[in-house]
Design a protein around this motif. Structure first.
Motif, PDB file in Angstrom:
ATOM      1  N   LEU A  98      25.118  23.467  30.421  1.00  0.00           N
ATOM      2  CA  LEU A  98      25.570  22.089  30.218  1.00  0.00           C
ATOM      3  C   LEU A  98      26.674  21.843  31.244  1.00  0.00           C
ATOM      4  O   LEU A  98      27.792  22.350  31.088  1.00  0.00           O
ATOM      5  N   MET A 108      30.533  21.041  30.899  1.00  0.00           N
ATOM      6  CA  MET A 108      31.444  22.107  30.485  1.00  0.00           C
ATOM      7  C   MET A 108      31.650  23.011  31.701  1.00  0.00           C
ATOM      8  O   MET A 108      30.823  23.881  32.009  1.00  0.00           O
ATOM      9  N   TYR A 111      30.953  19.928  17.679  1.00  0.00           N
ATOM     10  CA  TYR A 111      30.189  20.919  18.432  1.00  0.00           C
ATOM     11  C   TYR A 111      29.140  21.615  17.569  1.00  0.00           C
ATOM     12  O   TYR A 111      29.067  21.416  16.363  1.00  0.00           O
ATOM     13  N   GLY A 112      28.371  22.505  18.233  1.00  0.00           N
ATOM     14  CA  GLY A 112      27.552  23.463  17.509  1.00  0.00           C
ATOM     15  C   GLY A 112      28.433  24.647  17.160  1.00  0.00           C
ATOM     16  O   GLY A 112      29.221  25.106  17.989  1.00  0.00           O
ATOM     17  N   GLU A 127      24.761  22.329  13.884  1.00  0.00           N
ATOM     18  CA  GLU A 127      25.223  21.320  14.839  1.00  0.00           C
ATOM     19  C   GLU A 127      26.136  20.320  14.143  1.00  0.00           C
ATOM     20  O   GLU A 127      25.769  19.734  13.125  1.00  0.00           O
ATOM     21  N   PHE A 138      32.598  27.916  18.718  1.00  0.00           N
ATOM     22  CA  PHE A 138      31.662  26.833  19.050  1.00  0.00           C
ATOM     23  C   PHE A 138      30.803  27.194  20.252  1.00  0.00           C
ATOM     24  O   PHE A 138      31.153  28.029  21.074  1.00  0.00           O
ATOM     25  N   SER A 156      29.522  26.732  23.642  1.00  0.00           N
ATOM     26  CA  SER A 156      30.283  26.044  24.676  1.00  0.00           C
ATOM     27  C   SER A 156      29.484  25.651  25.905  1.00  0.00           C
ATOM     28  O   SER A 156      30.055  25.077  26.825  1.00  0.00           O
ATOM     29  N   GLN A 193      17.981  18.106  18.314  1.00  0.00           N
ATOM     30  CA  GLN A 193      19.082  19.004  18.664  1.00  0.00           C
ATOM     31  C   GLN A 193      18.565  20.377  19.092  1.00  0.00           C
ATOM     32  O   GLN A 193      17.745  20.984  18.393  1.00  0.00           O
ATOM     33  N   THR A 231      20.371  22.974  18.969  1.00  0.00           N
ATOM     34  CA  THR A 231      20.900  23.910  17.956  1.00  0.00           C
ATOM     35  C   THR A 231      19.901  24.093  16.808  1.00  0.00           C
ATOM     36  O   THR A 231      19.694  25.222  16.342  1.00  0.00           O
TER      37      THR A 231
HETATM   38  C1  G1P Z   1      26.092  19.782  22.864  1.00  0.00           C
HETATM   39  C2  G1P Z   1      25.486  20.801  21.903  1.00  0.00           C
HETATM   40  C3  G1P Z   1      26.567  21.482  21.082  1.00  0.00           C
HETATM   41  C4  G1P Z   1      27.613  22.102  21.997  1.00  0.00           C
HETATM   42  C5  G1P Z   1      28.155  21.034  22.964  1.00  0.00           C
HETATM   43  C6  G1P Z   1      29.079  21.650  23.994  1.00  0.00           C
HETATM   44  O1  G1P Z   1      26.633  18.728  22.093  1.00  0.00           O
HETATM   45  O2  G1P Z   1      24.552  20.161  21.077  1.00  0.00           O
HETATM   46  O3  G1P Z   1      26.007  22.475  20.266  1.00  0.00           O
HETATM   47  O4  G1P Z   1      28.654  22.661  21.231  1.00  0.00           O
HETATM   48  O5  G1P Z   1      27.086  20.377  23.668  1.00  0.00           O
HETATM   49  O6  G1P Z   1      29.629  20.632  24.779  1.00  0.00           O
HETATM   50  P1  G1P Z   1      27.013  17.304  22.752  1.00  0.00           P
HETATM   51  O7  G1P Z   1      28.280  17.539  23.533  1.00  0.00           O
HETATM   52  O8  G1P Z   1      25.876  16.917  23.629  1.00  0.00           O
HETATM   53  O9  G1P Z   1      27.228  16.388  21.598  1.00  0.00           O
END
Ligand code: G1P
Length: 289
Positions: free
Chosen positions: A132, A135, A172-173, A192, A204, A206, A231, A233
């Motif tokens: 992601l 992050m 977060y997850g 989630e 969480f 990350s 999701q 998760t």
């Molecule tokens: C997503 C994931 C989540 C994770 C997070 C980290 O959520 O679904 O599990 O902890 O990214 O940034 P979002 O930020 O898209 O809501």
């Protein structure tokens, strides 16, 4: 011997709601941290972990991402003509090998699980990484390389985690562990965006994962979960009934660049880490304070 992790999926289709209007015409992952877009750092992290093929899941209006990873004869020619070869090298550093990057359109914003599922034909039948990009992780070895090293020990699926700031677990997850001994632990569950006070641990998810391709069969028919989105998760929780999952508490610092203050913090921290900028940046910060 586990199959090597060669491919990474980078879901970048999000609207960047928390960094609008800056992210209105510039995809949020192309916003700068110091002088490079966020994606530049994440691509560097992927390559350092041995990733050979990067699959970007993009949305409408995000053509600038493909353009960023393409040659730009006008800019490169001008730098060459002016002899600005150091800047030219910086501009070219992120360019892919031919075929190293693929771009898939996610036609509707149905959630992270759906975005990852859009990569199924390109991934095929092998383990893969998910990154992601908002992050941003500063770590040595880089975060994904730490995850790959963990995967080589345990096989199965790896989720990179870290302690969640007080009162933020519902964003977060969150993972549940089968006891805690060191940084790499077997998981027993995950949820989630748990309602405040119900989180199963303080760790969480990350933003770096190593997953087995069976996740795609699950995502294919999955119902919507938190936020009415498909999701990732929830898909992983279903896969955990058949396969091992380990949570890796990685060593490093995460900057949530999808958030105003997180992006600011990343800019300050990364400037302070750059030898040619550190002294001037420190002086500037002190003056501002
Ligand atoms: C997503 C994931 C989540 C994770 C997070 C980290 O959520 O679904 O599990 O902890 O990214 O940034 P979002 O930020 O898209 O809501």
């Amino acid at each position: 011997m586990e199959k090597r992790v060669r491919k990474a999926v980078l879901p970048v289709a999000g609207l960047g709601t928390r960094v609008l209007p800056g992210a209105k015409t510039t995809p949020k992952n192309l916003l700068n941290v110091v002088d490079r877009p966020i994606l530049s750092y994440v691509v560097e992290e992927a390559r350092a972990a041995g990733i050979e093929h990067l699959i970007f899941i993009v949305g409408r209006g995000q053509g600038a991402i493909e353009d960023y990873f393409d040659a730009n004869p006008e800019i490169e020619g001008a730098l060459e003509a002016k002899g600005k070869l150091d800047i030219l090298a910086e501009v070219r550093r992120d360019l892919p090998e031919p075929g190293e990057m693929s771009f898939v359109r996610q036609m509707a914003p149905l959630g992270l699980g759906h975005a990852v599922w859009c990569a199924r034909y390109i991934i095929g039948d092998e383990p893969f990484a998910v990154m992601l990009p908002d992050m941003l992780m500063a770590a040595e070895p880089p975060a994904l390389a730490q995850a790959v090293a963990a995967y080589e020990q345990t096989g199965g699926n790896i989720i990179v985690v870290e302690p969640v700031p007080e009162g933020e677990a519902h964003k977060y997850g969150i993972v549940a562990l089968d006891g805690r001994d060191g940084r790499l632990n077997r998981m027993t569950g995950m949820v989630e965006k748990p309602p405040a006070g119900t989180e199963p641990s303080n760790l969480f998810i990350s933003g770096r994962y190593i997953l087995q391709p069976e996740i795609f069969e699950i995502l294919e028919t999955q119902e919507r979960g938190a936020g009415d989105e498909i999701q990732l998760t929830d898909g992983m929780a279903a896969l955990m009934k058949r396969q091992d999952f380990h949570a890796l508490e990685y060593e490093g610092t995460t900057y949530d660049c999808g958030d105003k203050l997180g992006l600011l913090r990343a800019n300050v921290a990364f400037a302070l880490r750059r030898p040619e900028l550190a002294d001037a940046a420190r002086k500037m910060i002190q003056e501002l304070l």
